[in-house]
Design a protein around this motif. Structure first.
Motif, short mmCIF file in Angstrom:
data_model
loop_
_atom_site.label_atom_id
_atom_site.label_comp_id
_atom_site.label_asym_id
_atom_site.label_seq_id
_atom_site.Cartn_x
_atom_site.Cartn_y
_atom_site.Cartn_z
N SER A 140 3.85 5.04 0.99
CA SER A 140 3.70 3.59 0.84
C SER A 140 3.82 3.24 -0.63
O SER A 140 3.38 4.02 -1.50
N PRO A 141 4.40 2.10 -0.95
CA PRO A 141 4.45 1.66 -2.36
C PRO A 141 3.07 1.37 -2.92
O PRO A 141 2.88 1.33 -4.13
N THR A 142 2.08 1.14 -2.04
CA THR A 142 0.70 0.92 -2.49
C THR A 142 -0.21 1.89 -1.74
O THR A 142 -0.79 1.55 -0.72
N PRO A 143 -0.32 3.13 -2.25
CA PRO A 143 -1.15 4.12 -1.57
C PRO A 143 -2.62 3.70 -1.55
O PRO A 143 -3.09 3.01 -2.45
N LEU A 144 -3.32 4.10 -0.49
CA LEU A 144 -4.73 3.76 -0.34
C LEU A 144 -5.54 5.02 -0.08
O LEU A 144 -5.04 6.01 0.43
N LEU A 150 -5.74 -4.23 -4.97
CA LEU A 150 -4.94 -3.03 -4.75
C LEU A 150 -3.52 -3.36 -4.27
O LEU A 150 -2.75 -2.44 -3.93
N ASN A 151 -3.19 -4.66 -4.24
CA ASN A 151 -1.87 -5.09 -3.76
C ASN A 151 -1.59 -4.57 -2.35
O ASN A 151 -0.49 -4.09 -2.04
N ALA A 152 -2.61 -4.64 -1.51
CA ALA A 152 -2.48 -4.17 -0.14
C ALA A 152 -2.93 -5.27 0.81
O ALA A 152 -3.71 -6.15 0.45
N ARG A 161 -5.09 -3.22 6.16
CA ARG A 161 -4.93 -1.80 5.87
C ARG A 161 -6.26 -1.15 5.50
O ARG A 161 -6.47 0.04 5.73
#
Length: 256
Positions: free
Chosen positions: A17-21, A51-53, A57
């Motif tokens: 993902s471009p924004t890992p969590l 977090l830009n998510a 999510r």
């Protein structure tokens, strides 16, 4: 919603993902928000935004805000250095007390989550275990009830003293006046009140007390508590009544 506690529930498998969590990333973002604006700034929506998510999510990692707060508290307990095993009990409890105070000064919201049931995260449990171990096996504290009573008394003082410090810092921030400026502004009124002679003890405080800084006051108060514990458990002393204490010396969030 799962019946498992967050401590038992594994994180979902990571996906490209471009924004890992991760829970760690989520908790660190929540702590940054709380450090900057207090607990009112912490919500799953705001954490997701930081977090830009997408907010949905986050629910794979954390199901409720209470879980997030528990994780945040446990992270702060992980910052507190614990005494080495075998450290003399007064020195050990002093180190723990100063560690809690330092953590609360770095993260003022931490004090808002102290009070109630014990926390159950790994760092919190390690902190409880180390606190109790400072007195375990010492002849002055022959039973676990004596240990709980002594450690509980120290923690009650620490939590109360730190709450007072944070409350003063918040008052200074909200009013725009330092404590010294506030004292000068209210000085004429206080002098008129004391001149009536109705408050002789308050007059002694105002005119005769040393008015040391909060760090010195904390150390003095802590020494009184530790001196009292030492006196009560000196061989030959006759303590009044049986020792009793809360179920654990560190506490959980209340009134969220």
């Amino acid at each position: 919603m799962s019946n498992e506690l967050v401590w038992d529930r594994p994180e979902p498998p990571s996906k490209p993902s471009p924004t890992p969590l991760s829970r760690e990333l989520i908790v660190q973002a929540a702590i940054r928000l709380a450090d900057e604006g207090g607990l009112d700034e912490v919500s799953l929506r705001k954490v997701a935004g930081a977090l830009n998510a997408g907010p949905m999510r986050l629910y794979g990692y954390i199901e409720t805000k209470d879980e997030l707060l528990d994780l945040m508290v446990d992270e702060i307990y992980g910052e507190i250095a614990l005494p080495e095993p075998g450290t003399e009990w007064r020195a050990a409890l002093t180190r723990i007390a100063h560690g809690i105070r330092a953590a609360a000064r770095r993260h003022p919201w931490f004090v808002d989550l102290l009070g109630g049931r014990p926390h159950q995260g790994p760092n919190s449990l390690k902190h409880i275990e180390a606190s109790l171990a400072t007195l375990d096996g010492k002849p002055e504290f022959p039973t676990i009830d004596h240990v709980l009573g002594a450690v509980g008394a120290v923690m009650a003082f620490v939590h109360g003293a730190v709450r007072g410090e944070i409350a003063e810092a918040r008052a200074e921030q909200s009013s725009g006046m330092t404590e010294e400026q506030w004292q000068r502004a209210s000085g004429p009124y206080i002098e008129r009140v004391l001149a009536t002679g109705k408050f002789p003890m308050l007059a002694k405080v105002v005119y005769d007390a040393d008015h040391t800084n909060v760090g010195a006051m904390f150390d003095t108060g802590l020494s009184y508590v530790l001196d009292g514990i030492a006196t009560r458990h000196t061989p030959g002393s006759t303590p009044g009544g049986s020792a009793s204490a809360p179920s654990a010396p560190t506490t959980a969030p209340a009134g969220r």
